[in-house]
Design a protein around this motif. Structure first.
Motif, PDB file in Angstrom:
ATOM      1  N   VAL A 140       4.921  13.676  -0.187  1.00  0.00           N
ATOM      2  CA  VAL A 140       6.225  13.121  -0.535  1.00  0.00           C
ATOM      3  C   VAL A 140       7.245  14.248  -0.658  1.00  0.00           C
ATOM      4  O   VAL A 140       6.983  15.273  -1.285  1.00  0.00           O
ATOM      5  CB  VAL A 140       6.150  12.326  -1.845  1.00  0.00           C
ATOM      6  CG1 VAL A 140       7.531  11.847  -2.258  1.00  0.00           C
ATOM      7  CG2 VAL A 140       5.194  11.151  -1.696  1.00  0.00           C
ATOM      8  N   ASP A 154       8.600   9.751   2.576  1.00  0.00           N
ATOM      9  CA  ASP A 154       7.180   9.915   2.868  1.00  0.00           C
ATOM     10  C   ASP A 154       6.996  10.970   3.952  1.00  0.00           C
ATOM     11  O   ASP A 154       7.944  11.647   4.361  1.00  0.00           O
ATOM     12  CB  ASP A 154       6.539   8.580   3.251  1.00  0.00           C
ATOM     13  CG  ASP A 154       7.113   7.988   4.534  1.00  0.00           C
ATOM     14  OD1 ASP A 154       7.831   8.709   5.270  1.00  0.00           O
ATOM     15  OD2 ASP A 154       6.843   6.815   4.823  1.00  0.00           O
ATOM     16  N   ILE A 182      10.576   5.957   0.462  1.00  0.00           N
ATOM     17  CA  ILE A 182       9.387   5.365  -0.148  1.00  0.00           C
ATOM     18  C   ILE A 182       9.634   5.203  -1.633  1.00  0.00           C
ATOM     19  O   ILE A 182      10.272   6.047  -2.270  1.00  0.00           O
ATOM     20  CB  ILE A 182       8.132   6.227   0.114  1.00  0.00           C
ATOM     21  CG1 ILE A 182       6.876   5.483  -0.375  1.00  0.00           C
ATOM     22  CG2 ILE A 182       8.248   7.605  -0.522  1.00  0.00           C
ATOM     23  CD1 ILE A 182       5.583   6.130   0.067  1.00  0.00           C
ATOM     24  N   THR A 194       3.324   6.894  -5.603  1.00  0.00           N
ATOM     25  CA  THR A 194       4.070   6.012  -4.718  1.00  0.00           C
ATOM     26  C   THR A 194       3.469   4.612  -4.739  1.00  0.00           C
ATOM     27  O   THR A 194       2.378   4.392  -5.262  1.00  0.00           O
ATOM     28  CB  THR A 194       4.048   6.544  -3.276  1.00  0.00           C
ATOM     29  OG1 THR A 194       2.708   6.444  -2.769  1.00  0.00           O
ATOM     30  CG2 THR A 194       4.507   7.991  -3.215  1.00  0.00           C
TER      31      THR A 194
END
Length: 920
Positions: A511, A536, A542, A906
């Motif tokens: 990330v 991402d 994301i 996430t």
């Protein structure tokens, strides 16, 4: 919904006569024969090796169309499709190309790359078996180093992760008894789902143990019986019904109807029974058949006991199949020819390599599946492992001084996320000295898996090495492995750890966090407008949940973080030993708990007695039963600091009797070896350095005049209780009796229980709330009379709260569930309870509750000059929206450098940790 597409071999069924395939395998270009090359029919156990001249011969009962595969070490595998339109032998020759890839480099990279290990764990879940599948511990890849993962940014469509393998994957399936060579051709993981495809050769495993051979045979048969192939075969045989399957049609959802989780209630509404022989199919003339599906089918696997959350009163596996094109094609044995023609969900979508049988597997038609599946009768260790939980905590900065405030945030980790709502709501946190002495403790609530708390360190706390320990009452059943223990550093005044400069690196995850910052000045501070964009590995936005800490980089040294979330996620791979056994004596807590022993005042009293627990003046209350020796356990109280709790036994005449003795809750032993930071101490050059002290973060008291809202407006928000588990209103209230409506809720008027909610617990009546007013302390008969006195047609709505989350919302009073009744305007009586608690005869105890700590003030007073502090911002429950997080931070004048630390997970379950330094 994430979908899995498994593209297994195609076109297989027997005609009842033998066919022969002959041919050669040679090197491309030179024409040299390749002896001992492997040649096999895809997805079967049928294969052969070439002789010294590179020749092979394979015989069997083949389908109209098959795939033949040739492979040889160091060469690229070749696949050829063969058609058997007429009787006779078929000649096929292969020319294999040398594979010039450097395998040694792949192996080295795989072993050293941390991201490879993370992707391999995901590969095992997608390819081998789901984590909660009992087979997942019985299948493994013996040569995982041949795998290489790559993230692909697609020109069109979604980005995805792919995997390739230079050699066939060597798989041992100890559940079904096969050694498998898998020639991986395609593997993709996307946000929307996953798929894999390849050529497979099965070699049955043989054992000298007859019991083992028998177990493999039984597992193969059981998997076939519940398979899509068997379902399709039953359709082709024109079965009017099946001992394995029951089929229901699912018509389009009714807009004015809310689905329930009661199978009997849904029968004839959202699911329509249908006979299997009513499903239309026709031959295609090439040995294959077409099956037509107009609606989605719900399939009940009658011979497969299985846990499911879809219905509360169905105890077997359930699947759903849907043909987007209105049909799908199968061969004579029921094998799906084109997997893209069918969308699977439920039990059938769980199929991975652990459960896929070779296409030439012939079932034993006399086989009858056992009523109790081995998959349900798992070993105690596997069942217990699914009930485990562990906390992970982090703090607002890496070290502290005596007298400072520590702000904490974190999350609970679960071996089985599906049972998270049923597990603990209380976390115990200890500050442990290196000598093993517990110097401070706190109790924090667990809110939907999230943890937020704080602790004021004693001003006379000795500097040195400590540990932060966190545990629940429940997870003590599983030993010290489930305790969270992290190093905690208390520095001596005038000193600080030497800057290590390592936090700037990404410790985990692909990330990317991009800060967008702007400043504006006021009289007393600078206002920082902070936006964090989360991307991402494909640079797509994301979402995720994370903890955000912003510190003054000149006042807080950067040292090795305590324990990252990534490190703690390794706990998910640490299963219980196969011989692990626990009596689970320590119960789950849904709030502050009380444990005690009741002693009757004479021997004529019953062995089991009801114990009433009341907080304050009926602020919370409940009733529990003792066991046969007088021990009782009450949980679900919600309060801070200390409360006066009245406890006593009441007889039928409302008179107290006997005596109560409180028993201490279990506390785990402290390990003599606590973790420690590795750091170098250096003196602070400044004469005075500010500390993080909660007293300096006091919130401004705001006196807001709140108008009394109309009762109708309060009712719309369910009086602040949140969304109910179920509710009825409108026509149902006009047409049905109260008994029928309660049946919809699965409420039993005799036992006063909602289905299996509080199953096994001895509880009192549910909490009754009418027009926002609670009716406490209702005895069972009084509760029934009150409830049945309402005429449904005069009610606006009836709502029930009967899930695990309700226990934390309503406290002990709602432990047995809650029924909330809203009457129509004009019929409202607003009943008030005429009962006031009389504590006469009760014993009063002071019980500690959740630790009351000062929340970090993210918005200091605007009319006062803002002083420099080590911690400028703390948010333990930050959450992105469309991949971004936005906030405003008041920054004192004189701050020249900020360190922004984010750590979380996430939506795809990937842990990340980022530290960003801003100099200005």
């Amino acid at each position: 919904m994430r979908l899995l597409f498994v593209f297994i071999g195609m076109f297989w069924f027997g005609f009842g006569f033998s066919q022969t395939i002959t041919g050669t395998v040679r090197e491309n270009g030179t024409g040299l024969p390749l002896p001992f090359a492997n040649v096999f029919v895809n997805n079967t156990t049928i294969g052969s090796a070439t002789d010294a001249e590179g020749r092979f011969r394979i015989s069997g009962d083949f389908s109209t169309e098959i795939e033949v595969v040739a492979s040889f070490m160091g060469y690229i595998t070749e696949v050829k499709a063969i058609s058997f339109r007429k009787k006779g032998d078929v000649q096929v020759d292969f020319q294999l190309i040398i594979n010039e890839s450097n395998l040694s480099e792949i192996e080295l990279k795989s072993k050293l790359d941390k991201s490879w290990n993370r992707e391999f764990r995901r590969f095992e879940e997608v390819f081998l078996a789901l984590p909660d599948d009992p087979y997942h511990t019985q299948i493994k890849i013996e040569n995982p180093w041949v795998l290489e993962f790559e993230k692909v940014k697609a020109d069109k469509g979604p980005n995805y992760l792919t995997a390739t393998a230079e050699l066939p994957l060597k798989i041992i399936n100890e559940a079904l008894g096969y050694e498998i060579d898998y020639y991986l051709q395609d593997y993709r993981v996307m946000r929307s789902g996953s798929m894999f495809y390849g050529q497979v050769f099965y070699s049955p495993t043989f054992s000298t143990d007859p019991e083992q051979m028998k177990a493999w045979e039984a597992n193969r048969e059981a998997n076939y019986q519940s398979s899509l192939r068997n379902f399709n075969s039953s359709l082709l045989l024109n079965s009017s019904d099946s001992i394995n399957f029951k089929v229901f049609r699912t018509p389009p959802k009714q807009m004015d109807r809310v689905r329930t989780n009661d199978f009997n209630e849904e029968l004839g509404e959202s699911i329509i029974p249908m006979s299997m022989d009513s499903i239309f199919r026709k031959p295609l003339g090439n040995g294959n058949y077409r099956i037509y599906l107009q609606d989605r089918l719900e399939i009940h696997h009658l011979d497969k006991p299985w846990r499911n959350d879809y219905y509360t009163n169905v105890y077997h596996a359930i699947s759903w199949i849907q043909a987007p094109g209105g049909y799908y094609d199968v061969d004579k044995k029921g094998t799906l020819i084109n997997p893209t023609q069918l969308v699977l969900s439920g039990y059938l979508s769980r199929q991975r390599m652990a459960r896929i049988l070779p296409l030439d597997f012939e079932p034993n038609r006399k086989f009858v599946a056992e009523q109790i599946s081995e998959e349900v009768l798992e070993s105690p260790a596997i069942r217990l492992n699914k009930l485990r939980e562990k906390a992970w905590l982090t703090t607002n900065k890496p070290y502290f001084y005596p007298g400072e405030t520590v702000w904490m945030g974190g999350k609970m980790l679960y071996q089985n996320q599906n049972v998270a709502d049923s597990l603990s709501r209380v976390l115990y946190v200890d500050l442990v000295h290196s000598t093993g002495e517990i110097v401070q403790s706190a109790i924090f609530p667990i809110d939907q898996g999230k943890i937020s708390g704080g602790m004021d360190l004693a001003s006379d706390l000795s500097p040195g090495d400590y540990a932060l320990r966190a545990y629940t009452h429940w997870n003590q059943n599983f030993g010290t492995l489930d305790q969270f223990v992290a190093p905690f550093l208390v520095m001596e005044s005038g000193f600080q750890p030497k800057e290590e400069g390592i936090e700037g690196a990404s410790l985990q995850g692909e990330v990317t966090v991009n800060p967008v910052v702007s400043f504006s000045d006021s009289m007393n501070y600078r206002m920082m407008d902070l936006k964090l964009d989360f991307l991402d590995e494909f640079q797509n936005p994301i979402d995720g949940e994370f903890i955000l800490a912003i510190t003054d980089a000149e006042l807080v040294s950067s040292i090795q973080p305590s324990i990252s979330l990534e490190e703690e996620l390794n706990w998910l791979d640490k299963k219980l030993p196969v011989d692990f056994i626990s009596p689970l004596n320590l119960a789950i807590e849904y709030g502050i708990s009380v444990k005690g022993k009741f002693t009757a005042d004479n021997k004529r009293r019953p062995a089991i007695n009801p114990i009433t627990v009341v907080r304050g003046d009926l602020e919370d209350y409940g009733q529990v039963m003792t066991d046969s020796v007088g021990i009782f356990w009450a949980t679900g109280l919600v309060f801070k600091d200390t409360a006066q709790i009245a406890i006593g036994a009441i007889d039928d005449k409302q008179r107290s009797y006997g005596s109560v003795e409180l028993l201490p809750l279990n506390r785990p032993k402290v390990s003599p070896n606590i973790p420690k930071f590795m750091y170098t101490k250096e003196p602070i050059l400044e004469v005075k350095r500010e500390l993080d002290i909660s007293g300096d973060f006091l919130l401004l008291d705001e006196f807001v005049k709140i108008d009394v809202r109309k009762q109708e407006e309060m009712a719309e928000g369910n009086y602040g209780y949140g969304d109910p588990t179920q509710e009825v209103s409108g026509d149902i209230l006009e047409k049905e009796t109260m008994g029928q409506i309660l049946g919809r809720f699965g409420f039993n008027l005799s036992t006063l229980k909602f289905r299996n909610y509080t199953y096994g617990d001895s509880t009192g009546s549910p909490l009754l709330i009418v027009d926002g007013s609670t009716l406490p302390f209702l005895e069972p008969n009084e509760f029934r009379d009150r409830l049945l006195s309402f005429e449904p047609s005069q009610l606006e709505s009836i709502k029930v709260y009967s899930d695990m989350i309700s226990k934390s919302v309503f406290g002990m009073a709602g432990y047995a569930g809650v029924i909330l009744i809203e009457t129509k305007k004009g019929f409202r009586t607003g009943p008030k309870s005429d009962k006031k608690f009389n504590s006469e005869g009760f014993q009063i105890f002071s019980i500690p509750g959740f630790t009351d700590f000062p929340e970090f003030n993210k918005n200091p007073l605007s009319d006062q000059f803002l002083k420099k502090k080590p911690t400028l911002y703390w948010e333990p429950a930050a959450q992105t929206s469309d991949g971004s997080y936005h906030t405003k931070v008041k920054v004192p004048f004189g701050v020249n450098s900020l360190r922004i630390r984010v750590e979380g997970m996430t939506v795809d379950g990937e842990a990340f940790y980022k530290s960003i330094q801003l100099d200005f």
